[in-house]
Motif scaffolding. Structure first.
Motif, PDB file in Angstrom:
ATOM      1  N   LEU A  50      29.576 -23.310  52.765  1.00  0.00           N
ATOM      2  CA  LEU A  50      30.750 -22.490  52.454  1.00  0.00           C
ATOM      3  C   LEU A  50      30.453 -21.068  52.929  1.00  0.00           C
ATOM      4  N   ASN A  51      30.628 -20.886  54.205  1.00  0.00           N
ATOM      5  CA  ASN A  51      30.305 -19.580  54.763  1.00  0.00           C
ATOM      6  C   ASN A  51      31.448 -19.029  55.611  1.00  0.00           C
ATOM      7  N   ARG A  52      32.660 -19.497  55.390  1.00  0.00           N
ATOM      8  CA  ARG A  52      33.798 -19.039  56.176  1.00  0.00           C
ATOM      9  C   ARG A  52      34.317 -17.707  55.637  1.00  0.00           C
ATOM     10  N   PRO A  53      34.783 -16.844  56.512  1.00  0.00           N
ATOM     11  CA  PRO A  53      35.315 -15.560  56.037  1.00  0.00           C
ATOM     12  C   PRO A  53      36.696 -15.673  55.426  1.00  0.00           C
ATOM     13  N   ASP A  54      37.380 -16.805  55.622  1.00  0.00           N
ATOM     14  CA  ASP A  54      38.734 -16.936  55.074  1.00  0.00           C
ATOM     15  C   ASP A  54      38.707 -17.648  53.725  1.00  0.00           C
ATOM     16  N   ARG A  55      37.726 -17.299  52.884  1.00  0.00           N
ATOM     17  CA  ARG A  55      37.706 -17.837  51.519  1.00  0.00           C
ATOM     18  C   ARG A  55      38.650 -17.079  50.607  1.00  0.00           C
ATOM     19  N   PHE A  56      39.298 -16.069  51.148  1.00  0.00           N
ATOM     20  CA  PHE A  56      40.243 -15.283  50.361  1.00  0.00           C
ATOM     21  C   PHE A  56      41.654 -15.670  50.763  1.00  0.00           C
ATOM     22  N   ARG A  57      42.508 -15.843  49.790  1.00  0.00           N
ATOM     23  CA  ARG A  57      43.901 -16.182  50.045  1.00  0.00           C
ATOM     24  C   ARG A  57      44.770 -15.431  49.035  1.00  0.00           C
ATOM     25  N   VAL A  58      45.974 -15.175  49.453  1.00  0.00           N
ATOM     26  CA  VAL A  58      46.932 -14.455  48.610  1.00  0.00           C
ATOM     27  C   VAL A  58      48.179 -15.301  48.491  1.00  0.00           C
ATOM     28  N   TYR A  59      48.636 -15.484  47.262  1.00  0.00           N
ATOM     29  CA  TYR A  59      49.862 -16.235  47.014  1.00  0.00           C
ATOM     30  C   TYR A  59      50.646 -15.541  45.907  1.00  0.00           C
ATOM     31  N   LYS A  60      51.870 -15.956  45.703  1.00  0.00           N
ATOM     32  CA  LYS A  60      52.728 -15.362  44.688  1.00  0.00           C
ATOM     33  C   LYS A  60      52.868 -16.315  43.507  1.00  0.00           C
ATOM     34  N   ALA A  61      52.785 -15.735  42.334  1.00  0.00           N
ATOM     35  CA  ALA A  61      52.958 -16.506  41.100  1.00  0.00           C
ATOM     36  C   ALA A  61      53.703 -15.637  40.094  1.00  0.00           C
ATOM     37  N   GLN A  62      54.830 -16.148  39.606  1.00  0.00           N
ATOM     38  CA  GLN A  62      55.650 -15.435  38.621  1.00  0.00           C
ATOM     39  C   GLN A  62      56.058 -14.055  39.127  1.00  0.00           C
ATOM     40  N   GLY A  63      56.405 -14.000  40.407  1.00  0.00           N
ATOM     41  CA  GLY A  63      56.931 -12.769  40.974  1.00  0.00           C
ATOM     42  C   GLY A  63      55.907 -11.727  41.348  1.00  0.00           C
ATOM     43  N   GLU A  64      54.611 -12.003  41.258  1.00  0.00           N
ATOM     44  CA  GLU A  64      53.606 -11.025  41.633  1.00  0.00           C
ATOM     45  C   GLU A  64      52.566 -11.690  42.515  1.00  0.00           C
ATOM     46  N   ARG A  65      51.896 -10.884  43.308  1.00  0.00           N
ATOM     47  CA  ARG A  65      50.889 -11.418  44.211  1.00  0.00           C
ATOM     48  C   ARG A  65      49.566 -11.645  43.482  1.00  0.00           C
ATOM     49  N   VAL A  66      48.874 -12.706  43.891  1.00  0.00           N
ATOM     50  CA  VAL A  66      47.602 -13.081  43.284  1.00  0.00           C
ATOM     51  C   VAL A  66      46.587 -13.275  44.410  1.00  0.00           C
ATOM     52  N   LEU A  67      45.396 -12.709  44.239  1.00  0.00           N
ATOM     53  CA  LEU A  67      44.305 -12.866  45.187  1.00  0.00           C
ATOM     54  C   LEU A  67      43.341 -13.914  44.648  1.00  0.00           C
ATOM     55  N   ALA A  68      43.140 -14.995  45.413  1.00  0.00           N
ATOM     56  CA  ALA A  68      42.217 -16.054  45.018  1.00  0.00           C
ATOM     57  C   ALA A  68      40.954 -15.949  45.861  1.00  0.00           C
ATOM     58  N   VAL A  69      39.803 -15.924  45.195  1.00  0.00           N
ATOM     59  CA  VAL A  69      38.513 -15.770  45.859  1.00  0.00           C
ATOM     60  C   VAL A  69      37.650 -16.983  45.526  1.00  0.00           C
ATOM     61  N   ILE A  70      37.170 -17.653  46.565  1.00  0.00           N
ATOM     62  CA  ILE A  70      36.298 -18.810  46.391  1.00  0.00           C
ATOM     63  C   ILE A  70      34.866 -18.364  46.665  1.00  0.00           C
ATOM     64  N   THR A  71      34.011 -18.502  45.675  1.00  0.00           N
ATOM     65  CA  THR A  71      32.612 -18.099  45.783  1.00  0.00           C
ATOM     66  C   THR A  71      31.723 -19.336  45.690  1.00  0.00           C
ATOM     67  N   PRO A  72      30.834 -19.564  46.656  1.00  0.00           N
ATOM     68  CA  PRO A  72      29.991 -20.759  46.603  1.00  0.00           C
ATOM     69  C   PRO A  72      28.925 -20.655  45.508  1.00  0.00           C
ATOM     70  N   ILE A  73      28.638 -21.792  44.871  1.00  0.00           N
ATOM     71  CA  ILE A  73      27.529 -21.909  43.905  1.00  0.00           C
ATOM     72  C   ILE A  73      26.415 -22.656  44.634  1.00  0.00           C
ATOM     73  N   GLU A  74      25.438 -21.900  45.113  1.00  0.00           N
ATOM     74  CA  GLU A  74      24.391 -22.495  45.925  1.00  0.00           C
ATOM     75  C   GLU A  74      23.304 -23.131  45.061  1.00  0.00           C
ATOM     76  N   ASN A  75      22.656 -24.085  45.652  1.00  0.00           N
ATOM     77  CA  ASN A  75      21.573 -24.798  44.971  1.00  0.00           C
ATOM     78  C   ASN A  75      20.274 -24.003  45.164  1.00  0.00           C
ATOM     79  N   GLN A  76      20.010 -23.102  44.252  1.00  0.00           N
ATOM     80  CA  GLN A  76      18.810 -22.293  44.334  1.00  0.00           C
ATOM     81  C   GLN A  76      17.563 -23.117  43.953  1.00  0.00           C
TER      82      GLN A  76
END
Length: 247
Positions: A50-76
């Motif tokens: 999960l190393n793509r730069p487009d892990r951020f997306r913006v969508y509308k919910a209930q009339g306002e914009r929402v920023l969704a951020v996907i962060t990987p949980i790596e196996n340390q």
């Protein structure tokens, strides 16, 4: 519990929601072709990185914009080597953290900033327009009106009218040229008037000379006529006297 956080979800490597602030979503398997997954997964492929730069997306919910951020949980190493985990070292990603943040406050700040910028731009444009009007009035309009007044004075016959030239620019040079032209017109007019006055005097002198010459010619003609008449009279008298002498 932080302000602006709309939703938080944790997905495992299979796309199952293992945790969500919306408890109705827990244990639901999300389709990998869904909006939150298609940017990172090939169709039907298992998640490995999960190393793509487009892990951020913006969508509308209930009339306002929402920023969704996907962060990987790596196996340390602390996770893969711990006794409580059953994930092998070869599994690089254990899951993802999907955080949804509200952009309402940001949008309000952007709108407020835009309004302030528009207000500042309007004030700046008004100030620039006012300063431009003052500049044009002082540097262009007023000198042009002086030139127009000077031209009107010349039209009315006030030769030699001078304009006060206070600016060293092109309009000032035009005013200086106007002043020189006005003085030259006055000098030329004075010269013409002087020549006309001298011409009248010369005409009067020549007229007097012609009149004297005419009087002399008239006197000469008169004297010639008198002499001719005297000769005729003498001849007319001389003939009878000659006859009388003969007899």
């Amino acid at each position: 519990s932080e302000p602006g956080v709309v939703r938080v979800r944790v997905f495992d490597s299979e796309g199952r929601i293992s945790y969500s602030t919306d408890r109705s979503e827990v244990d639901r398997i999300l389709d990998k072709d869904a909006e939150a997954c298609y940017a990172c997964h090939a169709h039907g492929q298992r998640l490995t990185r999960l190393n793509r730069p487009d892990r951020f997306r913006v969508y509308k919910a209930q009339g306002e914009r929402v920023l969704a951020v996907i962060t990987p949980i790596e196996n340390q190493p602390d996770c893969s080597n711990a006794a409580c985990h059953a994930h092998p070292v070869s599994q690089q990603i254990l899951g993802v953290l999907d955080t949804h943040l509200s952009l309402a406050r940001t949008d309000r700040q952007l709108a407020e900033g835009s309004r302030r910028m528009l207000a500042c731009d309007a004030l700046a444009m008004a100030a620039i327009a006012f300063l431009s009007w003052v500049f044009i009035r002082r540097v262009v309009d007023r000198p042009l009106k002086h030139l127009q007044a000077g031209t009107q004075k010349l039209t009315e016959g006030v030769l030699g009218y001078q304009i006060e030239s206070q600016s060293p620019d092109q309009i000032g040079a035009l005013a200086d040229s106007f002043n020189i032209m006005s003085l030259q017109l006055r000098a030329a007019n004075e010269e013409i008037v002087s020549w006309a006055h001298n011409l009248e005097e010369r005409v009067e002198e020549k007229t007097a000379e012609v009149r004297r010459a005419h009087d002399q010619v008239l006197h000469s003609e008169t004297m010639a006529s008198v002499g001719k008449m005297a000769a005729v009279v003498a001849h007319e008298i001389n003939n009878p006297l000659s006859g009388i002498l003969t007899y």
